[in-house]
Design a protein around this motif. Structure first.
Motif, PDB file in Angstrom:
ATOM      1  N   ASN A   3       2.991  32.480  -3.410  1.00 28.79           N
ATOM      2  CA  ASN A   3       3.219  31.682  -4.620  1.00 28.79           C
ATOM      3  C   ASN A   3       3.871  30.339  -4.361  1.00 28.79           C
ATOM      4  O   ASN A   3       4.180  29.622  -5.305  1.00 28.79           O
ATOM      5  N   LEU A   6       3.043  27.172  -6.196  1.00 32.20           N
ATOM      6  CA  LEU A   6       3.341  27.033  -7.623  1.00 32.20           C
ATOM      7  C   LEU A   6       4.763  26.522  -7.863  1.00 32.20           C
ATOM      8  O   LEU A   6       5.088  26.129  -8.972  1.00 32.20           O
ATOM      9  N   PHE A   7       5.586  26.534  -6.831  1.00 32.64           N
ATOM     10  CA  PHE A   7       6.986  26.157  -7.033  1.00 32.64           C
ATOM     11  C   PHE A   7       7.166  24.738  -7.589  1.00 32.64           C
ATOM     12  O   PHE A   7       8.002  24.534  -8.462  1.00 32.64           O
ATOM     13  N   ILE A  10       6.712  25.337 -11.238  1.00 39.85           N
ATOM     14  CA  ILE A  10       7.643  26.234 -11.936  1.00 39.85           C
ATOM     15  C   ILE A  10       9.044  25.637 -12.023  1.00 39.85           C
ATOM     16  O   ILE A  10       9.704  25.736 -13.055  1.00 39.85           O
ATOM     17  N   LEU A  13       9.556  23.102 -14.729  1.00 36.09           N
ATOM     18  CA  LEU A  13       9.388  23.798 -16.014  1.00 36.09           C
ATOM     19  C   LEU A  13      10.658  24.543 -16.375  1.00 36.09           C
ATOM     20  O   LEU A  13      11.153  24.459 -17.501  1.00 36.09           O
ATOM     21  N   PHE A  14      11.223  25.228 -15.382  1.00 32.93           N
ATOM     22  CA  PHE A  14      12.464  25.976 -15.615  1.00 32.93           C
ATOM     23  C   PHE A  14      13.590  25.034 -16.034  1.00 32.93           C
ATOM     24  O   PHE A  14      14.268  25.260 -17.039  1.00 32.93           O
ATOM     25  N   THR A  17      13.166  23.545 -19.488  1.00 35.46           N
ATOM     26  CA  THR A  17      13.443  24.514 -20.542  1.00 35.46           C
ATOM     27  C   THR A  17      14.944  24.694 -20.733  1.00 35.46           C
ATOM     28  O   THR A  17      15.446  24.697 -21.855  1.00 35.46           O
TER      29      THR A  17
END
Lengths: 493, 140
Positions: A3, A6-7, A10, A13-14, A17
């Motif tokens: 994965n 994808l970091f 992500i 995004l984290f 948020t």
């Protein structure tokens, strides 16, 4: 770690948020925004190292087999672009501290910047054409927020234009994707690359390829679809402008690069020649704009359009020097545009205006700023050994090796216009009779100037040490020119 | 001008709960049959909007003192965390897990980790739509 690729999507995004939860805590907002961007940059660098060592990385979401699930693919090109995006976003965050204003910072400015990063990194990483649409929407949503952020009158006026253009082009995007799906029965880019050569009727596919060129052309601001760009980019504050100018059009350019090398290669004599001609027209249109205005922001904005043309011309040649050159020039252009917008932002703050005719004599009070600007301007025009040179050289060489040699001549000639347009800012703002400047605290100036200098230094290293980066660039070019590497990595199971 | 809204208010008091119950039903119906977090969220929002129409924004704010922006953020975090759990197990992102359990009252039930993701979607949908409606509604 399957994965890993994808970091870079992500992590921002984290952080975006989390930042939404406490918009008013100024220090925490700044700290977490910078941390998020820095963490993304680290993840992107690790990813680049891994792609370089082990080849193209691919993961298909939800453990579905490859053509059915959504594939995310990180080849050298997308890894390089993700790294560059992360660098630029990090510096934009630093540059925003003194320039964007506390009110904006407390109204979800940093979450929007990080969401934009999510969209851009995602668009660069995805291996599925519909997912590309989704990530483009994510970055558009964030850009809608940013372009209207603060709600000044010109921003509101221009954001309506921007919204309309993008909604129309998004609708066209979905329609084009639907056409493509009805003809090929797949939306996975690697699978498309396998299926499209098997289809004998190339006519319909050529139409679809041109539709995609229109769709991505809206985003990339090619001739004649660039009309919305100068006005829309002009209205938001400089950090947002730098972010847009460096990243947004490049997503469109990347999408054209990807689709026109990976699978829309069934009718090169038509599609790529068209792309080459449009690229040259884009350069010419950009040159007219860059010379026509006396406004520092406008001049650099029109230089975005010129660069888009130069990059696409390299891709249209579809030979090794052309593609390598395009990749190099793309990375160079992202960095140098961000740096130039930072610089003209400082100049505009010092004079309290963006009109060149009301400026002058800055070299006496801010000599270091002046010389930094000159280095960046020379880099933009491609004077050796700075970063614009190797890319342009390769693109021109690619043009001479192909049938569109006249395009190379135009690029060489317009380089002088680019130089003229950038040096004009230097002549007007830094030479001449000193004009009274707005008093600026030393600390505030340094807060703006330090990220700028570092970014310019990065472009200088990128240019002078071009030999060092060439293995990465040619690795990326190799994947673009040999789609089988990409296909094998995605459809390996 | 204030209209006579006794009918609307009385009906709303009953209908709101019916809509909310239906929202829960639709939410759990998702995955195999039509439904899920998105529609469930929209239904919940419609219930709250109905309350706003029948009474007014101030009253509804008193009944539901929620910060919808925070709600959106929490929903996003929940969805992201569910999807990111796959990173810990080193399987492709978004891979979901499910199993069958014998629960009292429900009997044999299949529980999916995708439900948590959907709960995140639900919160995001309610948060975003309510933020939009409140922002437009508060504008004088």
């Amino acid at each position: 770690m399957s994965n890993l690729l994808l970091f870079p999507i992500i992590i921002p995004l984290f952080f975006a948020t989390v930042l939404m939860i406490f918009p008013k805590r100024l220090k925490l907002q700044r700290f977490l925004a910078a941390t998020g961007a820095a963490a993304t940059l680290i993840a992107a660098l690790v990813l680049l190292a891994k792609v370089n060592a082990e080849g193209v990385q691919a993961v298909t979401l939800g453990s579905w087999p490859a053509p059915f699930g959504i594939s995310m693919v990180s080849d050298p090109l997308s890894a390089l672009l993700v790294v560059t995006t992360s660098i630029i976003t990090l510096f934009v965050v630093f540059y925003s501290f003194p320039t964007i204003g506390v009110k904006r910072e407390q109204s979800f400015y940093y979450p929007a910047v990080l969401f934009l990063m999510v969209g851009v990194n995602g668009a660069f990483t995805t291996g599925d054409i519909f997912n590309l649409f989704v990530f483009v929407e994510v970055l558009l949503m964030a850009s809608y927020t940013l372009i209207v952020h603060g709600g000044e009158k010109p921003q509101l006026r221009e954001s309506i234009k921007y919204l309309l253009v993008n909604i129309i082009s998004s609708a066209l995007f979905v329609a084009a994707v639907a056409f493509l799906y009805s003809v090929t029965g797949t939306l996975n880019m690697a699978d498309l690359a396998v299926k499209i050569p098997q289809i004998e009727e190339t006519g319909i596919l050529t139409v679809i390829a041109v539709m995609f060129l229109v769709v991505f052309g809206f985003k990339a601001a090619i001739f004649p679809l660039y009309f919305w760009l100068p006005g829309s980019y002009y209205s938001p504050p400089v950090p947002i402008l730098a972010l847009f100018g460096a990243l947004l059009t490049k997503v469109g350019v990347y999408a054209i690069m990807r689709t026109y090398t990976l699978f829309f290669t069934m009718n090169i004599t038509f599609t790529h020649e068209l792309l080459g001609i449009i690229a040259i027209l884009t350069i010419l249109a950009g040159c007219v704009g860059a010379l026509a205005y006396f406004d520092v922001k406008k001049i650099i904005i029109y230089n975005i359009i010129i660069a888009v043309g130069v990059i696409l011309f390299g891709i249209a040649q579809l030979n090794q020097p052309g593609v390598d050159g395009s990749i190099f020039y793309l990375l160079h252009d992202m960095l140098i545009k961000a740096a130039l917008f930072f610089l003209v932002g400082i100049v505009a703050v010092l004079f309290g205006t963006t009109d060149l005719r009301k400026m002058g004599g800055l070299i006496k009070t801010y000599p270091f700023l002046g010389w930094t600007y000159l280095v960046a301007a020379f880099g933009l025009a491609g004077i050796p050994p700075l970063s614009g040179f190797p890319g342009k050289l390769l693109i021109v060489q690619g043009g001479f090796e192909g049938p569109q040699f006249w395009g190379s001549i135009v690029i060489l000639a317009t380089s002088l216009i680019v130089l003229l347009s950038a040096v004009r800012i230097f002549i007007y703002a830094f030479w001449g009779e000193p004009v009274e400047t707005v008093p600026l605290k030393k600390s505030v100036f340094n807060q703006m100037f330090i990220p700028t200098v570092i970014l310019v230094a990065i472009t200088v290293v990128f240019g002078v040490g071009a030999e060092l980066f060439m293995p990465f660039i040619s690795g990326a070019g190799e994947v673009l020119l040999n789609p089988s590497i990409y296909i094998d990595a995605v459809l390996k199971e | 001008m204030r209209t006579n809204d006794v009918m609307l208010q009385t009906a709303t008091k009953v209908v709101t709960f019916i809509i909310l119950m239906f929202a829960v039903h639709i939410f759990f119906a998702g995955h195999y049959t039509p439904g899920g977090g998105f529609v469930g969220g929209l239904l919940t929002t419609s219930a709250i909007v109905l309350l706003m129409l029948a009474f007014d924004i101030e009253t509804v704010k008193k009944i539901l003192p929620l910060n919808y922006v925070t709600m959106t953020a929490i929903g996003l975090l929940l969805a992201l965390a569910t999807a990111a759990a796959s990173i810990i197990f080193d399987v492709p992102f978004f891979t979901h897990a499910y199993d069958y359990f014998d629960l009292p009252l429900f009997g044999k039930t299949s529980l999916h980790s995708a439900m948590l993701f959907d709960a995140g979607v639900y919160l995001v949908v309610v948060g975003v739509t309510m933020t939009i409606i409140q922002t437009i509604g508060e504008d004088e």
